[in-house]
Design a protein around this motif. Structure first.
Motif, PDB file in Angstrom:
ATOM      1  N   PHE A 310      -1.341   1.098 -14.214  1.00  0.00           N
ATOM      2  CA  PHE A 310      -2.506   0.872 -13.361  1.00  0.00           C
ATOM      3  C   PHE A 310      -3.114  -0.525 -13.532  1.00  0.00           C
ATOM      4  O   PHE A 310      -4.266  -0.751 -13.151  1.00  0.00           O
ATOM      5  N   THR A 311      -2.356  -1.460 -14.102  1.00  0.00           N
ATOM      6  CA  THR A 311      -2.872  -2.823 -14.280  1.00  0.00           C
ATOM      7  C   THR A 311      -2.102  -3.847 -13.460  1.00  0.00           C
ATOM      8  O   THR A 311      -2.565  -4.977 -13.326  1.00  0.00           O
ATOM      9  N   GLY A 312      -0.949  -3.502 -12.944  1.00  0.00           N
ATOM     10  CA  GLY A 312      -0.109  -4.460 -12.252  1.00  0.00           C
ATOM     11  C   GLY A 312      -0.505  -4.665 -10.799  1.00  0.00           C
ATOM     12  O   GLY A 312      -1.418  -4.027 -10.265  1.00  0.00           O
ATOM     13  N   SER A 313       0.202  -5.554 -10.151  1.00  0.00           N
ATOM     14  CA  SER A 313      -0.058  -5.887  -8.752  1.00  0.00           C
ATOM     15  C   SER A 313       0.616  -4.880  -7.825  1.00  0.00           C
ATOM     16  O   SER A 313       1.567  -4.186  -8.209  1.00  0.00           O
ATOM     17  N   HIS A 314       0.123  -4.825  -6.597  1.00  0.00           N
ATOM     18  CA  HIS A 314       0.758  -4.122  -5.480  1.00  0.00           C
ATOM     19  C   HIS A 314       0.790  -2.595  -5.602  1.00  0.00           C
ATOM     20  O   HIS A 314       1.516  -1.934  -4.871  1.00  0.00           O
ATOM     21  N   LEU A 315      -0.006  -2.034  -6.521  1.00  0.00           N
ATOM     22  CA  LEU A 315       0.018  -0.585  -6.684  1.00  0.00           C
ATOM     23  C   LEU A 315      -0.420   0.124  -5.410  1.00  0.00           C
ATOM     24  O   LEU A 315       0.140   1.157  -5.032  1.00  0.00           O
ATOM     25  N   ASP A 316      -1.387  -0.442  -4.709  1.00  0.00           N
ATOM     26  CA  ASP A 316      -1.912   0.192  -3.499  1.00  0.00           C
ATOM     27  C   ASP A 316      -1.471  -0.519  -2.224  1.00  0.00           C
ATOM     28  O   ASP A 316      -2.046  -0.264  -1.159  1.00  0.00           O
ATOM     29  N   GLU A 317      -0.480  -1.387  -2.310  1.00  0.00           N
ATOM     30  CA  GLU A 317      -0.011  -2.119  -1.139  1.00  0.00           C
ATOM     31  C   GLU A 317       0.784  -1.191  -0.215  1.00  0.00           C
ATOM     32  O   GLU A 317       1.780  -0.587  -0.621  1.00  0.00           O
ATOM     33  N   THR A 318       0.317  -1.046   1.019  1.00  0.00           N
ATOM     34  CA  THR A 318       0.994  -0.143   1.971  1.00  0.00           C
ATOM     35  C   THR A 318       1.343  -0.819   3.291  1.00  0.00           C
ATOM     36  O   THR A 318       1.886  -0.186   4.186  1.00  0.00           O
ATOM     37  N   ARG A 319       1.046  -2.114   3.435  1.00  0.00           N
ATOM     38  CA  ARG A 319       1.346  -2.795   4.702  1.00  0.00           C
ATOM     39  C   ARG A 319       2.851  -2.889   4.927  1.00  0.00           C
ATOM     40  O   ARG A 319       3.627  -2.918   3.966  1.00  0.00           O
ATOM     41  N   PRO A 320       3.279  -2.942   6.171  1.00  0.00           N
ATOM     42  CA  PRO A 320       4.716  -3.139   6.444  1.00  0.00           C
ATOM     43  C   PRO A 320       5.166  -4.504   5.924  1.00  0.00           C
ATOM     44  O   PRO A 320       4.499  -5.519   6.140  1.00  0.00           O
ATOM     45  N   GLY A 321       6.283  -4.530   5.230  1.00  0.00           N
ATOM     46  CA  GLY A 321       6.793  -5.788   4.694  1.00  0.00           C
ATOM     47  C   GLY A 321       7.802  -5.556   3.590  1.00  0.00           C
ATOM     48  O   GLY A 321       8.289  -4.431   3.394  1.00  0.00           O
ATOM     49  N   TYR A 322       8.097  -6.613   2.864  1.00  0.00           N
ATOM     50  CA  TYR A 322       9.091  -6.552   1.801  1.00  0.00           C
ATOM     51  C   TYR A 322       8.493  -6.972   0.471  1.00  0.00           C
ATOM     52  O   TYR A 322       7.650  -7.872   0.400  1.00  0.00           O
ATOM     53  N   PHE A 323       8.949  -6.329  -0.583  1.00  0.00           N
ATOM     54  CA  PHE A 323       8.660  -6.758  -1.941  1.00  0.00           C
ATOM     55  C   PHE A 323       9.854  -7.595  -2.399  1.00  0.00           C
ATOM     56  O   PHE A 323      11.000  -7.132  -2.343  1.00  0.00           O
ATOM     57  N   VAL A 324       9.591  -8.823  -2.842  1.00  0.00           N
ATOM     58  CA  VAL A 324      10.678  -9.766  -3.107  1.00  0.00           C
ATOM     59  C   VAL A 324      10.636 -10.264  -4.545  1.00  0.00           C
ATOM     60  O   VAL A 324       9.625 -10.153  -5.242  1.00  0.00           O
ATOM     61  N   ILE A 327      10.932 -15.321  -8.034  1.00  0.00           N
ATOM     62  CA  ILE A 327      11.563 -16.616  -8.268  1.00  0.00           C
ATOM     63  C   ILE A 327      12.451 -16.998  -7.093  1.00  0.00           C
ATOM     64  O   ILE A 327      12.307 -18.069  -6.500  1.00  0.00           O
ATOM     65  N   THR A 328      13.375 -16.108  -6.738  1.00  0.00           N
ATOM     66  CA  THR A 328      14.361 -16.433  -5.705  1.00  0.00           C
ATOM     67  C   THR A 328      13.873 -16.143  -4.295  1.00  0.00           C
ATOM     68  O   THR A 328      14.408 -16.691  -3.328  1.00  0.00           O
ATOM     69  N   GLY A 329      12.899 -15.242  -4.168  1.00  0.00           N
ATOM     70  CA  GLY A 329      12.440 -14.839  -2.845  1.00  0.00           C
ATOM     71  C   GLY A 329      13.339 -13.803  -2.191  1.00  0.00           C
ATOM     72  O   GLY A 329      13.113 -13.400  -1.045  1.00  0.00           O
ATOM     73  N   ALA A 330      14.372 -13.338  -2.906  1.00  0.00           N
ATOM     74  CA  ALA A 330      15.298 -12.344  -2.338  1.00  0.00           C
ATOM     75  C   ALA A 330      14.582 -11.003  -2.145  1.00  0.00           C
ATOM     76  O   ALA A 330      13.812 -10.561  -3.005  1.00  0.00           O
ATOM     77  N   LYS A 331      14.846 -10.342  -1.031  1.00  0.00           N
ATOM     78  CA  LYS A 331      14.215  -9.055  -0.738  1.00  0.00           C
ATOM     79  C   LYS A 331      14.763  -7.961  -1.651  1.00  0.00           C
ATOM     80  O   LYS A 331      15.981  -7.839  -1.833  1.00  0.00           O
ATOM     81  N   LEU A 332      13.853  -7.167  -2.214  1.00  0.00           N
ATOM     82  CA  LEU A 332      14.224  -6.114  -3.153  1.00  0.00           C
ATOM     83  C   LEU A 332      13.981  -4.716  -2.590  1.00  0.00           C
ATOM     84  O   LEU A 332      14.870  -3.862  -2.616  1.00  0.00           O
ATOM     85  N   PHE A 333      12.764  -4.483  -2.108  1.00  0.00           N
ATOM     86  CA  PHE A 333      12.371  -3.165  -1.604  1.00  0.00           C
ATOM     87  C   PHE A 333      11.602  -3.324  -0.302  1.00  0.00           C
ATOM     88  O   PHE A 333      10.844  -4.279  -0.136  1.00  0.00           O
ATOM     89  N   ARG A 334      11.773  -2.373   0.585  1.00  0.00           N
ATOM     90  CA  ARG A 334      11.009  -2.305   1.825  1.00  0.00           C
ATOM     91  C   ARG A 334       9.801  -1.402   1.584  1.00  0.00           C
ATOM     92  O   ARG A 334       9.891  -0.393   0.873  1.00  0.00           O
ATOM     93  N   SER A 335       8.655  -1.769   2.157  1.00  0.00           N
ATOM     94  CA  SER A 335       7.427  -1.012   1.892  1.00  0.00           C
ATOM     95  C   SER A 335       7.514   0.437   2.349  1.00  0.00           C
ATOM     96  O   SER A 335       6.836   1.303   1.787  1.00  0.00           O
TER      97      SER A 335
END
Length: 411
Positions: A310-324, A327-335
């Motif tokens: 419960f201390t990290g970033s993006h825990l409540d992020e629900t907007r359409p987009g990608y988690f990348v 460093i590289t900017g490579a796409k990892l997960f889709r929201s």
């Protein structure tokens, strides 16, 4: 071994000249590529010790630096044997002047010491005259370009010693990810050497910019392009150049000595560099990550750390987009694969194809499956078999090593 100006040519149809251009590995490679050159041999020359080898040269240089010896050390040199019906000495010396920096005194790039001095060791008066003539012409070109005075030693050849076998064709036998760099970037007047344009500072991002300094006929530069540059998606802008000079008004901390060299500039000043690339992408990205990530991000990414729940970033992020990858900017997960797991870490039931790699992790007395970014190799988290349909997987990821890029809104 050859002593006291003894002519070292053994073939009546060939001639040779002994040149010092710093470390003989790169010099050997550069001059061997010149048409008309028959052979290039690494060696030592014009020092006092007639029986010296590599260890003796390095050892004497240390004594000289400590003020414990007055002996003259050998220079690392190459003996260039050439066919005079195909190429003349003047052309070879033009390549000599253009392919190293003859203004640095007892050094060449990162290599410092009298054994790395720039030198032309001649055997005849005619060779001496050509050496002096080409030096004068090239000095005029350097002065016009705002460069320093030439420090090259021009002297009769003495005490030439062939270097150990493992030094011969060294870069062929021991590729270590870089090629010798082409000197000052100043062309010898009238030569056919192609001068590549210097990067324009106005076209770059002064706040943070990566520059890849390349060279022609550099296989490692090609490999870096194939492995990294051609698929660049990182946020930090990057540009490649065949000109060894930094943009006008920008500052390199020290001279470049090999390619590819990747330099990170911040506010027009070098803050870090990566010299040598041999296909180890994870090592390159780790270098860049240490410059771009925060200490907490580095702890997670490179030391397999874990942020507190419960201390990290993006825990409540629900907007359409990608988690990348940060460093590289490579796409990892889709929201739309993210779900609320209640664990305190961002959780996903599926990564993008080929975005991650999985590894056995037996640390902390547990048997788990570690998840890393396929592009940079950084640690992301772990995957468990308690997720929702359709995969029933839970990719439990540290939010601090994710960057979220929202979809662009449609107009």
């Amino acid at each position: 071994m050859t002593n006291n100006n003894e002519v070292i040519n053994t073939n009546l149809d060939s001639k040779s000249i002994v040149l010092g251009m710093g470390c003989f590995w790169g010099a050997e490679k550069r001059l061997s590529e010149v048409p008309g050159v028959i052979d290039v041999e690494s060696g030592y020359s014009n020092g006092d010790d007639v029986n010296a080898g590599y260890k003796e040269v390095l050892g004497l240089e240390q004594l000289i630096k400590m003020g414990l010896s007055q002996k003259r050390n050998h220079a690392e040199v190459i003996k260039v044997t050439y066919n005079p019906s195909m190429i003349d000495l003047k052309t070879i010396l033009i390549k000599f002047w253009e392919n190293h920096n003859p203004t640095q005194g007892d050094r060449q790039g990162n290599d410092v010491g009298s054994n790395y001095r720039s030198a032309i060791y001649y055997q005849t008066d005619e060779e001496k005259a050509i050496a002096e003539e080409t030096k004068t012409v090239f000095q005029e070109a350097l002065t016009k370009a705002g460069k320093q005075a030439i420090t090259t030693e021009i002297a009769p050849l003495s005490n030439y010693i062939t270097a150990e076998e493992y030094h011969q064709d060294y870069l062929e036998k021991n590729p270590n990810g870089y090629c010798g760099l082409g000197g000052t970037g100043v062309a010898y007047p009238g030569s056919e050497t192609k001068q590549h344009p210097r990067l324009e500072a106005s076209a770059l991002n002064k706040e943070k910019q990566l520059i890849v300094f390349e060279a022609e006929e550099c296989p490692y530069c090609v490999k870096f392009k194939q492995d990294v540059l051609n698929t660049w998606t990182a946020e930090t802008p990057i540009v490649a150049t065949l000109n060894p000079q930094q943009p006008e008004g920008w500052k390199l901390e020290k001279a470049l000595f090999a390619t590819p060299t990747i330099v990170l500039f911040e506010n027009g000043k070098e803050v870090s560099r990566y010299t040598g690339y041999n296909g180890d992408k994870a090592r390159f990205w780790k270098w860049l990550g240490f410059r771009l990530l925060t200490p907490e991000q580095r702890r997670i990414a490179f030391e397999e750390g874990t942020e507190a729940p419960f201390t990290g970033s993006h825990l409540d992020e629900t907007r359409p987009g990608y988690f990348v990858d940060p460093i590289t900017g490579a796409k990892l997960f889709r929201s739309d694969t993210k779900f609320k797991s209640g664990t305190g870490w961002p959780s996903f039931f599926s990564p993008l194809e080929s975005a991650i790699t999985e590894h056995t992790d037996n640390s902390l007395g547990m048997s788990r499956v570690e998840v890393r970014s396929a592009s940079s190799g950084i640690h992301l988290g772990h995957v468990f078999n308690d997720g929702p349909a359709p995969t029933y997987k839970r990719y439990c990821i540290n939010g601090n090593v994710l960057k979220f890029v929202p979809d662009k809104e449609k107009e």
